[in-house]
Enzyme design. Structure first.
Site, short mmCIF file in Angstrom:
data_model
loop_
_atom_site.label_atom_id
_atom_site.label_comp_id
_atom_site.label_asym_id
_atom_site.label_seq_id
_atom_site.Cartn_x
_atom_site.Cartn_y
_atom_site.Cartn_z
N CYS A 119 -5.78 -4.51 -1.11
CA CYS A 119 -6.41 -4.62 0.21
C CYS A 119 -6.95 -6.03 0.43
O CYS A 119 -7.52 -6.63 -0.47
CB CYS A 119 -7.55 -3.64 0.42
SG CYS A 119 -7.08 -1.93 0.25
N ARG A 148 -1.84 -8.73 -1.04
CA ARG A 148 -2.80 -7.80 -1.64
C ARG A 148 -2.54 -6.35 -1.23
O ARG A 148 -3.10 -5.42 -1.82
CB ARG A 148 -4.23 -8.17 -1.23
CG ARG A 148 -4.65 -9.55 -1.67
CD ARG A 148 -6.05 -9.83 -1.21
NE ARG A 148 -7.01 -9.00 -1.89
CZ ARG A 148 -7.60 -9.32 -3.03
NH1 ARG A 148 -7.33 -10.46 -3.60
NH2 ARG A 148 -8.46 -8.50 -3.58
N TRP A 179 -3.77 -1.44 0.90
CA TRP A 179 -2.93 -0.86 -0.16
C TRP A 179 -3.57 0.49 -0.45
O TRP A 179 -4.68 0.56 -0.96
CB TRP A 179 -2.94 -1.76 -1.38
CG TRP A 179 -1.99 -1.32 -2.46
CD1 TRP A 179 -0.67 -1.64 -2.57
CD2 TRP A 179 -2.28 -0.48 -3.58
NE1 TRP A 179 -0.14 -1.06 -3.68
CE2 TRP A 179 -1.10 -0.35 -4.33
CE3 TRP A 179 -3.45 0.17 -4.03
CZ2 TRP A 179 -1.04 0.41 -5.50
CZ3 TRP A 179 -3.37 0.92 -5.19
CH2 TRP A 179 -2.17 1.03 -5.91
N ASN A 199 -12.54 -2.81 0.48
CA ASN A 199 -11.57 -2.95 -0.61
C ASN A 199 -12.22 -2.36 -1.85
O ASN A 199 -13.32 -2.77 -2.22
CB ASN A 199 -11.26 -4.45 -0.81
CG ASN A 199 -10.38 -4.70 -2.02
OD1 ASN A 199 -9.67 -3.80 -2.49
ND2 ASN A 199 -10.44 -5.90 -2.54
N GLY A 200 -11.57 -1.39 -2.48
CA GLY A 200 -12.16 -0.79 -3.69
C GLY A 200 -12.12 0.73 -3.59
O GLY A 200 -11.41 1.29 -2.75
N GLU A 246 9.32 -8.98 -20.19
CA GLU A 246 8.98 -9.63 -18.93
C GLU A 246 10.20 -9.65 -17.99
O GLU A 246 10.07 -9.40 -16.79
CB GLU A 246 8.45 -11.04 -19.21
CG GLU A 246 8.13 -11.89 -18.00
CD GLU A 246 7.08 -11.29 -17.07
OE1 GLU A 246 6.45 -10.27 -17.39
OE2 GLU A 246 6.91 -11.85 -15.97
N LYS A 273 10.26 -7.89 -14.33
CA LYS A 273 10.58 -8.65 -13.11
C LYS A 273 11.66 -7.94 -12.32
O LYS A 273 11.56 -7.79 -11.10
CB LYS A 273 11.07 -10.06 -13.43
CG LYS A 273 10.05 -11.10 -13.84
CD LYS A 273 9.08 -11.53 -12.78
CE LYS A 273 7.91 -10.61 -12.74
NZ LYS A 273 6.82 -10.79 -13.64
N GLU A 308 10.43 -4.46 -10.78
CA GLU A 308 9.41 -4.46 -9.72
C GLU A 308 9.91 -5.00 -8.40
O GLU A 308 9.43 -4.60 -7.35
CB GLU A 308 8.12 -5.16 -10.17
CG GLU A 308 8.17 -6.63 -10.33
CD GLU A 308 6.82 -7.22 -10.76
OE1 GLU A 308 5.78 -6.70 -10.36
OE2 GLU A 308 6.84 -8.22 -11.50
N HIS A 353 17.73 2.53 -32.61
CA HIS A 353 16.90 3.72 -32.82
C HIS A 353 16.79 4.56 -31.55
O HIS A 353 15.90 5.38 -31.42
CB HIS A 353 15.52 3.30 -33.32
CG HIS A 353 15.56 2.59 -34.63
ND1 HIS A 353 15.81 3.22 -35.82
CD2 HIS A 353 15.43 1.27 -34.92
CE1 HIS A 353 15.83 2.35 -36.81
NE2 HIS A 353 15.60 1.14 -36.27
N LYS A 387 -0.69 -7.30 -5.40
CA LYS A 387 -0.81 -8.45 -6.29
C LYS A 387 -1.95 -8.28 -7.27
O LYS A 387 -1.82 -8.58 -8.45
CB LYS A 387 -1.01 -9.71 -5.45
CG LYS A 387 -1.14 -10.99 -6.24
CD LYS A 387 0.18 -11.38 -6.83
CE LYS A 387 0.10 -12.63 -7.68
NZ LYS A 387 1.24 -12.73 -8.59
O1 M6R Z 1 -3.84 -10.51 -12.09
P1 M6R Z 1 -3.42 -9.94 -13.41
O2 M6R Z 1 -2.70 -10.94 -14.24
O3 M6R Z 1 -4.53 -9.31 -14.16
O4 M6R Z 1 -2.40 -8.80 -13.04
C1 M6R Z 1 -1.86 -7.98 -14.03
C2 M6R Z 1 -0.68 -7.21 -13.50
O5 M6R Z 1 -1.07 -6.40 -12.43
C3 M6R Z 1 0.45 -8.14 -13.02
O6 M6R Z 1 0.86 -9.01 -14.02
C4 M6R Z 1 1.64 -7.31 -12.54
O7 M6R Z 1 2.23 -6.65 -13.61
C5 M6R Z 1 2.65 -8.22 -11.82
N1 M6R Z 1 3.13 -7.59 -10.62
C6 M6R Z 1 3.83 -8.54 -12.65
O8 M6R Z 1 4.75 -9.34 -11.99
#
Ligand code: M6R
Length: 611
Positions: free
Chosen positions: A2, A27, A73, A99-100, A484, A488, A491, A507, A606
């Site tokens: 948010c 956000r 969000w 927000n929260g 990673e 990527k 997501e 395994h 984000k």
């Molecule tokens: O702001 P942060 O690094 O704490 O965020 C952690 C995760 O939410 C963040 O890395 C998320 O996995 C990303 N979308 C990955 O690309």
């Protein structure tokens, strides 16, 4: 999670708020809304992106010099017009953006319903504003006092801004656990979840602290804490360029952020790594440096991509500093009964510095006497402030939801940290130390070279864009890179992908391999090189389609793989900084070709400021 924007001053509020909401769409982007005061208090809100709200209000009378806006969000209640913010109070005399999460909203709601309150939405935020109005009515107090009293009763996290018909020259803002920054102009104030909506108007800001309430008029900013004690606002200068929050000619923020990694890594090392002088330093780690050097073990807490950077750090600290490391998902750590002793060292990694789980893990570790080192990108963020010491990434704002340049900056900072500790402990010889400094300084140039593979990677992406699954395999330092790469891809392109240590494949995941399955090997020349070749053979024997990220000049794997991507070589311990680049580009191109919204993938936000 948010985005909040509010304005009070002499200009038209609505365009400022709408522009600010667009900057905060990373956000959340389920729905958006504004509340504006011009005689009456009018709320306009719409499911979807900010542009849909913009269309909706274009023929409305939105003239006003005070207003609040929100991009959502969803947590409580599905994304629709009704659940969108702002929410009115019962009398429609107040409106809130929030927000929260208010954890005790259900009991507050039942109580209010028994006293005749009717709710339109399913949100906790609507309950919040009804509650405030209810308190004001019963206590016959000022709005400011009602907000304060309400905040003493709610459980959870919030950043809120309230606008009121009865107090047309005033905004009230408060925070606990969710960020809020106030921009100071001349005869005007801005409020936002981060500085990006503010930067083009002023560079003077106040970051509100937890448990603080700000009463903002056109000519004054007064801050009190929740105990009603006046606080002196601490005005800071923003260190942010407008260009850093714009796409600057790129189609997406993600591509811009991938491409600017030579610069962001350079910025991250500026003044910290000077090989000629054998100088390696993190200015933010001084007072507690000995705790780190003498730590018997290090616990790393993080989420998502930051957790992957933490895994790289595990290898780094164990290799260079010979300190055992445990890397924990913050979300699990906080709900276990972890064994933490007085003086244990915890490194918390977070791009945003606002991730709720990481913040809670820090609080838990702190309560047991641990020393916390924060590794954050966002200056002044909650995690940075909750840490005893730490280091900023200086990577510049990361706006694409998929984290890219933050990852490489995190690994850079953690490599510097591990090298300093290893050197001070005498685990690294002087010559190895100097060699590492030179290797670090050479990283941006090598990343630049890896980025030149963009066109080739795009072609590979085109071949595999319709795949339904992907497997990413790596060993040693490249194992976290495999994780990673898979994150990527899933997501932003919504293709199912799994990252595995290459040797673990047999395994279980080996059962998935057939002639349809793309398998990305991160197989640069390192200690496990020979071993990973066997793993490639195992995939080939089952007709899997091998895409291999290899070191320049590689011959053996070139003969075995269907596609090879050659990246510059570097010291093994720094390889993730280079080997991750092709994976970022591959997922970017596949997502674009599949027509996905790369910067704002579905369901994601984000910064995850809720559990
Ligand atoms: O702001 P942060 O690094 O704490 O965020 C952690 C995760 O939410 C963040 O890395 C998320 O996995 C990303 N979308 C990955 O690309």
């Amino acid at each position: 999670m948010c985005g909040i924007v509010a304005y009070i001053g002499y200009r038209e509020a609505c365009p400022i708020i709408i522009k600010g909401l667009k900057r905060l769409e990373y956000r959340g982007y389920d729905s958006a809304g504004v509340a504006l005061l011009n005689g009456s208090l009018n709320v306009y809100k719409k499911k979807g992106k900010v542009t849909e709200l913009e269309d909706f209000i274009k023929d409305k009378n939105v003239h006003s010099t005070i207003g609040i806006g929100h991009t959502r969000w969803a947590t409580h209640g599905e994304p629709n017009d009704v659940n969108a913010h702002p929410h009115y109070s019962s009398s429609k005399g107040l409106a809130i953006i929030h927000n929260g999460i208010i954890e005790n909203y259900a009991s507050l709601k039942t109580d209010l319903q028994m006293r005749g309150h009717k709710f339109l939405s399913e949100t906790d935020s609507e309950v919040f504003i009804h509650f405030i109005e209810d308190i004001q009515k019963h206590n016959q107090c000022s709005l400011e006092e009602a907000v304060r009293l309400a905040l003493t009763k709610v459980v959870g996290a919030y950043a809120i801004v309230i606008i009121s018909k009865e107090n047309p020259g005033q905004l009230i803002a408060a925070r606990k656990g969710s960020p809020l920054v106030i921009g100071i102009g001349k005869g005007e104030y801005y409020v936002a979840s981060d500085a990006t909506p503010i930067i083009e108007y002023t560079d003077e800001v106040v970051y509100l602290n937890d448990h603080e309430i700000a009463v903002i008029s056109r000519s004054n900013l007064a801050i009190k804490n929740i105990e009603d004690v006046p606080m002196t606002p601490y005005i800071q200068k923003l260190d942010m360029e407008l260009d850093s929050i714009e796409k600057s000619g790129y189609d997406h923020f993600m591509l811009k952020e991938i491409m600017e990694q030579p610069k962001s890594i350079t910025d991250c090392m500026r003044g910290r790594v000077i090989s000629q002088k054998a100088h390696l330093n993190l200015g933010g780690i001084q007072q507690y440096a000995n705790k780190l050097v003498n730590a018997e073990r290090i616990i790393i807490v993080a989420c998502g991509t930051s957790w992957h950077a933490g895994l790289v750090a595990e290898y780094l600290f164990e290799d260079l500093a010979r300190i055992p490391v445990e890397v924990e998902y913050a979300s699990e750590f906080r709900y276990r009964n972890p064994v933490i002793k007085e003086g244990d060292v915890v490194i918390a990694i977070s791009q945003s510095g606002e991730t709720a789980d990481t913040l809670a893990a820090i609080e838990l570790a702190k309560s047991k006497g641990a020393i916390i080192f924060g590794v954050c990108n966002v200056v002044g963020s909650s995690i940075a402030r909750a840490s005893h010491e730490g280091a900023y990434l200086h990577a510049g704002p990361e706006i694409g939801v998929a984290s890219t340049k933050a990852f490489t900056a995190q690994v850079t900072v953690l490599a510097i940290m591990a090298t300093i500790v290893g050197h001070r402990k005498g685990n690294i010889t002087e010559s190895k130390y100097r060699e590492l400094l030179v290797d670090l300084e050479n990283i941006p140039g090598k990343v630049e070279k890896a980025l030149q593979l963009n066109d080739k990677i795009k072609e590979i992406g085109n071949i595999f864009k319709d795949a339904r699954n992907f497997l990413y395999l790596g060993r040693g330092y490249n194992f976290p890179v495999a994780l990673e790469g898979a994150l990527k891809l899933k997501e932003i392109s919504y293709i199912h992908a799994e990252g595995y240590p290459a040797a673990e494949m047999k395994h279980g995941p080996i059962a998935l391999i057939d002639e349809q399955m793309p398998v990305v090997f991160i197989a640069t020349k390192d200690n496990s090189y020979e071993k990973i070749i066997s793993n490639i053979q195992e995939v080939r024997a089952r007709k899997g389609r091998v895409i291999a990220v290899v070191t320049e000049g590689e011959e053996l794997i070139t003969k075995m793989a269907e596609f090879v991507i050659e990246v510059p070589s570097t010291n093994e311990v720094l390889m993730p900084l280079i080997s991750v680049i092709p994976l970022q580009l591959l997922s970017y191109h596949i997502a674009v070709m599949r027509g996905c919204n790369v910067d704002q993938p579905r369901n994601l936000a984000k910064s995850v400021t809720v559990e």
